[in-house]
Design an enzyme around this catalytic site. Structure first.
Site, PDB file in Angstrom:
ATOM      1  N   SER A 139      10.363  23.067   5.613  1.00  0.00           N
ATOM      2  CA  SER A 139      10.872  22.109   6.578  1.00  0.00           C
ATOM      3  C   SER A 139      12.402  22.063   6.545  1.00  0.00           C
ATOM      4  O   SER A 139      13.059  23.060   6.788  1.00  0.00           O
ATOM      5  CB  SER A 139      10.256  20.739   6.322  1.00  0.00           C
ATOM      6  OG  SER A 139      10.567  19.858   7.367  1.00  0.00           O
ATOM      7  N   ASP A 298      11.697  23.599  10.966  1.00  0.00           N
ATOM      8  CA  ASP A 298      10.319  23.994  11.318  1.00  0.00           C
ATOM      9  C   ASP A 298       9.822  23.250  12.557  1.00  0.00           C
ATOM     10  O   ASP A 298       8.637  23.313  12.902  1.00  0.00           O
ATOM     11  CB  ASP A 298       9.359  23.806  10.131  1.00  0.00           C
ATOM     12  CG  ASP A 298       9.155  22.355   9.744  1.00  0.00           C
ATOM     13  OD1 ASP A 298      10.109  21.555   9.901  1.00  0.00           O
ATOM     14  OD2 ASP A 298       8.056  21.999   9.281  1.00  0.00           O
ATOM     15  N   ASP A 300       9.134  20.218  13.444  1.00  0.00           N
ATOM     16  CA  ASP A 300       8.143  19.135  13.526  1.00  0.00           C
ATOM     17  C   ASP A 300       8.827  17.773  13.637  1.00  0.00           C
ATOM     18  O   ASP A 300       8.196  16.778  13.930  1.00  0.00           O
ATOM     19  CB  ASP A 300       7.130  19.166  12.361  1.00  0.00           C
ATOM     20  CG  ASP A 300       7.750  18.953  10.993  1.00  0.00           C
ATOM     21  OD1 ASP A 300       8.989  19.020  10.865  1.00  0.00           O
ATOM     22  OD2 ASP A 300       6.985  18.733  10.034  1.00  0.00           O
ATOM     23  N   ARG A 301      10.170  17.737  13.421  1.00  0.00           N
ATOM     24  CA  ARG A 301      10.918  16.481  13.582  1.00  0.00           C
ATOM     25  C   ARG A 301      11.914  16.600  14.730  1.00  0.00           C
ATOM     26  O   ARG A 301      12.313  17.695  15.106  1.00  0.00           O
ATOM     27  CB  ARG A 301      11.693  16.155  12.304  1.00  0.00           C
ATOM     28  CG  ARG A 301      10.840  15.651  11.159  1.00  0.00           C
ATOM     29  CD  ARG A 301      11.735  15.400   9.942  1.00  0.00           C
ATOM     30  NE  ARG A 301      11.111  14.520   8.967  1.00  0.00           N
ATOM     31  CZ  ARG A 301      10.360  14.929   7.970  1.00  0.00           C
ATOM     32  NH1 ARG A 301      10.126  16.209   7.819  1.00  0.00           N
ATOM     33  NH2 ARG A 301       9.843  14.065   7.110  1.00  0.00           N
ATOM     34  N   LYS A 406       3.269  15.267  13.120  1.00  0.00           N
ATOM     35  CA  LYS A 406       4.518  15.104  13.872  1.00  0.00           C
ATOM     36  C   LYS A 406       4.830  16.413  14.602  1.00  0.00           C
ATOM     37  O   LYS A 406       4.540  17.500  14.093  1.00  0.00           O
ATOM     38  CB  LYS A 406       5.649  14.662  12.960  1.00  0.00           C
ATOM     39  CG  LYS A 406       5.908  15.522  11.744  1.00  0.00           C
ATOM     40  CD  LYS A 406       6.968  14.867  10.885  1.00  0.00           C
ATOM     41  CE  LYS A 406       7.250  15.649   9.618  1.00  0.00           C
ATOM     42  NZ  LYS A 406       6.163  15.622   8.643  1.00  0.00           N
TER      43      LYS A 406
END
Length: 580
Positions: A139, A298, A300-301, A406
């Protein structure tokens, strides 16, 4: 058998460097609900070919025990662009070794042929009805780290007891199986499938169910800047904008292509704020863009900035308002609202609770982390409920039921549609946020952290809070602020419950105490599962009608200063402050 890690160890042995060898081999990486996260390098305390093989062997055996149809359904494996030259480790190599482990046992593997955002893995698990998913990513951690994130058949991250079961299975399967190292074998295997094309088509089709204002999107003059911070997000956010009929965002050229060195940032984490967004601000200035969308590596945020910084809680308030408004406009049946839910983690803003109370839908709080929200959302959906939205303050948003985790890609494009819609009413995101607060009550938040590398000091700090005024007594005040309630999710104590037992699950392995104050303030102190940090989250909630924001901010600042001084005691405990 990796020549690079092998050479590192042989050299340490030749040098008689017992200290370093102890670091490499003293203890195995712990497999928790977040999977693995550690630096790449030699030894069982690091991410390398061997530890990936061992982990996957354990995971494979655990899945065989749990699914009689594993060999029919299979698993999905994705990876980001991380790589570590000195140890020869990379996310792609780790993903191929993991695929080889499953294929050697006759298990079909859907291995992405190229880098993908993390949310594509849980999406694929659900979409193709697979038994499990693995994403190789660290991440937004520093560049030397990597990780191994695991999803169950329900499409959410694993929760206990699966972590314990997998951990035990890893212990029992440490000897690499025959051919474990030979990842070339997978290329000719009939069990290897590439989901890349299918998922790219279907994901962008599925997120269009959250597109409600296509006409506005086509016409909008609003300009967006997007940065993927040297990670995987660029291509996918461009495609998401296309799926919503929005003009593509301006990409920060120095950061749009994947680069495992993350050369333009100190930490590749948009949560750190200005430092990571410097190049984005410059591009926004140059191209006349009002809004910056920043994914972590990555994807996802999602962090959002609009000519002044915004936090995850503020975007959570806006997305919650927006997604509910869109739902309400498409569901005229007032009875349906009793089956509508929104979720957020216990350290996030309580703004969704305020909206839910006024509008009549359900709001639920979970423990920190999307593994809890994803699993709870799935339970609710299986009961026929509609889970519209879930968020956590750490810039994580689940806006689309197709992904039970997420997802920074769908969140980016839904934010862009919301901003375009508001622009037709001459409103900025900040103005609409103020309107949300005027309607539902101001929620002012402040979060930060201290760095501490000594677990003993952290333990001592929390022990001190539990024995503040003598044995087993928590603090009754913090400076001038009176404490009115305490919930300790490490011990399971909650002063507000009739039996004094906390409702949310407790965990002895992590520290987490929440203090409620007589002035309406709430503050939580907790340890991080993935970094050497003690974090705190504070919030002051005012009922609708209290519009003296400056006074509220001042009160919260004073509460935070008292929290740092009396509960953290940074000088005494030698804690390092968060620095920009």
């Amino acid at each position: 058998q990796n020549p690079k890690t092998s050479a590192i160890v042989k050299q340490l042995v030749a040098d008689g460097n017992a200290g370093e060898l102890q670091k490499y081999f003293g203890s195995r990486m712990e497999f928790g609900t977040a999977g693995l996260r550690a630096a790449m390098g030699a030894g069982i305390s690091h991410m390398n070919d061997l530890t990936i093989i061992q982990t996957t062997q354990g995971f494979c055996r655990y899945l065989e025990k749990n699914f009689s149809d594993l060999k029919k359904r299979g698993v999905v494996i994705g990876f980001d662009a991380r790589a570590h030259l000195s140890s020869g480790g990379s996310s792609k190599r780790f993903a191929r070794l993991a695929a080889n482990t499953f294929i050697s046992q006759g298990v079909p593997v859907y291995l992405f042929s190229d880098i993908t955002p993390t949310p594509f893995v849980p999406y694929t698990v659900t979409h193709l009805k697979l038994c499990a998913g693995i994403m190789v990513t660290a991440s937004h951690n520093p560049k030397q780290d990597n990780g191994y994130k695991v999803y169950w058949e329900n499409g959410a991250q694993i929760i206990s007891p699966h972590d314990k079961g997998i951990s035990q299975a890893i212990e029992e399967n440490q000897e690499p199986w025959p051919q474990a190292w030979d990842d070339k074998l997978i290329d000719s295997s009939l069990l290897l499938h590439d989901p890349y094309a299918t998922v790219n088509k279907d994901y962008f089709k599925d997120i269009q169910k959250q597109c409600f204002h296509r006409n506005i999107n086509k016409e909008t003059n609003l300009k967006f800047v997007h940065t993927s911070v040297h990670g995987v997000g660029h291509k996918f956010v461009q495609l998401a904008f296309k799926a919503f009929d929005l003009s593509p965002p301006f990409a920060v050229p120095e950061q749009k292509d994947p680069d495992p060195e993350f050369p333009t940032v100190k930490y590749p984490n948009p949560e750190e704020g200005k430092g990571v967004l410097t190049l984005s601000f410059a591009l926004a200035e140059k191209d006349g863009a009002k809004i910056i969308l920043a994914n972590d590596p990555d994807a996802d945020r999602l962090a959002v900035a609009e000519k002044q910084e915004s936090s995850g809680n503020e975007l959570g308030a806006l997305l919650g308002w927006w997604i509910f408004t869109c739902w309400k406009n498409h569901n005229r049946d007032t009875c349906a609202i009793k089956d509508v839910y929104m979720l957020s983690s216990t350290v996030s803003s309580k703004i969704l609770r305020a909206i839910a109370l006024k509008e009549g839908f359900h709001f639920e709080e979970t423990l920190t982390g999307f593994k809890w929200m994803g699993n709870r959302a799935k339970q609710l959906m299986d009961q026929g409920k509609a889970v519209l939205f879930a968020f956590e303050e750490a810039i994580g948003y689940m806006c689309c039921p197709a992904v039970l985790d997420k997802d920074g890609v769908s969140a980016a494009v839904i934010t862009a549609e919301m901003a375009s819609y508001l622009a037709t009413r001459n409103l900025s995101l900040s103005q609409q946020l103020k309107a949300v607060y005027d309607e539902y009550g101001f929620h002012i938040t402040k979060a930060s952290y201290f760095i501490c590398h000594d677990p003993k000091v952290i333990q001592q700090l929390f022990d001190n809070l539990r024995n503040f005024d003598g044995k087993n007594t928590y603090p009754k005040s913090c400076g001038r602020f009176k404490v009115s309630g305490i919930r300790d999710l490490t011990t399971g104590y909650d002063s507000s419950q009739p039996d004094q037992k906390a409702i949310l699950p407790t965990s002895k392995s992590s520290q987490m105490i929440t203090f409620t104050f007589a002035n309406g303030g709430v503050a939580t102190m907790r340890t991080s599962g993935t970094e050497p940090k003690i974090k705190y989250y504070s919030e002051l909630c005012a009922p609708p009608g209290n519009s003296d924001v400056e006074q509220l901010k001042k009160e919260l600042d004073e509460l935070v200063n008292a929290l740092e001084k009396h509960f953290f005691q940074p000088e005494k405990n030698n804690l390092q402050r968060k620095t920009e």
